[in-house]
Design an enzyme around this catalytic site. Structure first.
Site, PDB file in Angstrom:
ATOM      1  N   ASP A  39       2.624  12.558  -1.581  1.00 20.63           N
ATOM      2  CA  ASP A  39       3.515  11.542  -2.120  1.00 20.63           C
ATOM      3  C   ASP A  39       2.846  10.170  -2.218  1.00 20.63           C
ATOM      4  O   ASP A  39       1.896   9.875  -1.472  1.00 20.63           O
ATOM      5  CB  ASP A  39       4.746  11.380  -1.220  1.00 20.63           C
ATOM      6  CG  ASP A  39       5.748  12.526  -1.363  1.00 20.63           C
ATOM      7  OD1 ASP A  39       5.398  13.564  -1.950  1.00 20.63           O
ATOM      8  OD2 ASP A  39       6.872  12.361  -0.862  1.00 20.63           O
ATOM      9  N   ASP A  40       3.380   9.358  -3.113  1.00 21.80           N
ATOM     10  CA  ASP A  40       3.165   7.906  -3.173  1.00 21.80           C
ATOM     11  C   ASP A  40       1.935   7.452  -3.934  1.00 21.80           C
ATOM     12  O   ASP A  40       1.710   6.248  -4.082  1.00 21.80           O
ATOM     13  CB  ASP A  40       3.164   7.255  -1.779  1.00 21.80           C
ATOM     14  CG  ASP A  40       4.499   7.385  -1.057  1.00 21.80           C
ATOM     15  OD1 ASP A  40       5.450   7.926  -1.663  1.00 21.80           O
ATOM     16  OD2 ASP A  40       4.590   6.963   0.095  1.00 21.80           O
ATOM     17  N   HIS A  90       8.333  10.681  -8.396  1.00 21.54           N
ATOM     18  CA  HIS A  90       8.725  10.140  -7.077  1.00 21.54           C
ATOM     19  C   HIS A  90       9.324   8.735  -7.228  1.00 21.54           C
ATOM     20  O   HIS A  90       9.240   7.920  -6.312  1.00 21.54           O
ATOM     21  CB  HIS A  90       7.497  10.137  -6.160  1.00 21.54           C
ATOM     22  CG  HIS A  90       7.789   9.923  -4.693  1.00 21.54           C
ATOM     23  ND1 HIS A  90       8.796  10.576  -4.018  1.00 21.54           N
ATOM     24  CD2 HIS A  90       7.186   9.119  -3.767  1.00 21.54           C
ATOM     25  CE1 HIS A  90       8.790  10.195  -2.747  1.00 21.54           C
ATOM     26  NE2 HIS A  90       7.839   9.292  -2.566  1.00 21.54           N
ATOM     27  N   HIS A  94       9.736   3.240  -5.679  1.00 24.28           N
ATOM     28  CA  HIS A  94       9.945   3.769  -4.329  1.00 24.28           C
ATOM     29  C   HIS A  94      11.119   3.121  -3.579  1.00 24.28           C
ATOM     30  O   HIS A  94      11.031   2.846  -2.377  1.00 24.28           O
ATOM     31  CB  HIS A  94       8.642   3.634  -3.515  1.00 24.28           C
ATOM     32  CG  HIS A  94       8.498   4.698  -2.468  1.00 24.28           C
ATOM     33  ND1 HIS A  94       8.978   4.550  -1.193  1.00 24.28           N
ATOM     34  CD2 HIS A  94       7.941   5.933  -2.506  1.00 24.28           C
ATOM     35  CE1 HIS A  94       8.689   5.643  -0.492  1.00 24.28           C
ATOM     36  NE2 HIS A  94       8.074   6.503  -1.267  1.00 24.28           N
ATOM     37  N   HIS A 181       0.737  12.192   2.511  1.00 24.40           N
ATOM     38  CA  HIS A 181       0.692  10.990   1.663  1.00 24.40           C
ATOM     39  C   HIS A 181      -0.747  10.686   1.271  1.00 24.40           C
ATOM     40  O   HIS A 181      -1.580  10.429   2.147  1.00 24.40           O
ATOM     41  CB  HIS A 181       1.299   9.797   2.401  1.00 24.40           C
ATOM     42  CG  HIS A 181       2.775   9.924   2.621  1.00 24.40           C
ATOM     43  ND1 HIS A 181       3.306  10.553   3.716  1.00 24.40           N
ATOM     44  CD2 HIS A 181       3.836   9.511   1.855  1.00 24.40           C
ATOM     45  CE1 HIS A 181       4.630  10.522   3.632  1.00 24.40           C
ATOM     46  NE2 HIS A 181       4.980   9.904   2.520  1.00 24.40           N
TER      47      HIS A 181
HETATM   48 NI    NI Z   1       7.309   8.260  -0.797  1.00 22.23          NI
END
Ligand code: NI
Length: 217
Positions: A39-40, A90, A94, A181
């Site tokens: 993620d991210d 995603h 955020h 991540h």
């Molecule tokens: Ni995230």
């Protein structure tokens, strides 16, 4: 819409019950598959190093990208796609989506879809809401499967490779969806350890969509 909600519930159920994996319709050939999810990103420094590792290991994963990071690093997003990994949405910035209006939530998904499509030519088929914050408005506006996770390495909190690897390997089972991540400093090392540990236990690696479809890994 219903499918998205069901998928979120099934994914949540997987957290507590290994039997839930059967609900995905696995064949025996897919029984030992797990999915690594990152993620991210994309992160300018770390994502390319992670991609090098995944290529070296022959592992296919899923990247839930943040729209504003895709806009900043379109070539890395393109590389993720070109190397056979799945890309999920995603959100753009955020936020905790459950605190936003329906219009704002829709904009978070749509703007990110557009950035990912512009960079890769691919429209994401799965989404993951930031922080796993889900309600009916989030799942309905997503319009596709909402993917949570079975186990998080907490790499953003502890920056501890031993801790991260232990958390995953202690819970290893078919259908596991692992949250990591690719903007955290330990990501390359924790991923290497987790891949080695899961392989030693007989697991193979799928994208999230392949895992949910029960395709062999
Ligand atoms: Ni995230």
């Amino acid at each position: 819409m219903q499918t998205s909600i069901v998928m979120a519930i099934i994914t949540a159920a997987l957290i507590s019950s290994p039997v839930a994996a059967a609900n995905y319709g696995y064949g025996s050939s897919a029984a030992n598959c797990v999915a690594l999810t990152f993620d991210d990103g994309p992160d300018e420094a770390l994502t390319p190093r992670l991609l090098d590792l995944l290529e070296q290991e022959g592992v296919t994963a899923t990247f839930f990208l943040v729209g504003e990071h895709v806009e900043a690093q379109p070539s890395i997003a393109r590389r993720i796609a070109s190397e056979g990994h799945e890309i999920g949405n995603h959100s753009w910035s955020h936020p905790i989506l459950t605190r936003l209006t329906a219009e704002q939530i829709a904009a978070e998904w749509a703007r990110t879809d557009a950035a990912i499509f512009a960079a890769t030519g691919i429209m994401p088929e799965v989404v993951r809401p930031p922080h796993g914050a889900v309600n009916r408005a989030v799942t309905e506006s997503a319009g596709r499967p909402v993917i949570l996770w079975s186990i998080a390495t907490l790499d953003w909190l502890h920056e501890d490779v031993d801790f991260a690897a232990h958390r995953v390997l202690a819970r290893a089972r078919p259908g596991l969806i692992v949250l990591l991540h690719d903007n955290q400093p330990i990501v390359v090392e924790e991923t290497a350890r987790i891949i080695a540990g899961l392989r030693a236990r007989g697991f193979g690696f799928s994208t999230v969509s392949d895992l949910l479809a029960g395709r062999p890994c």
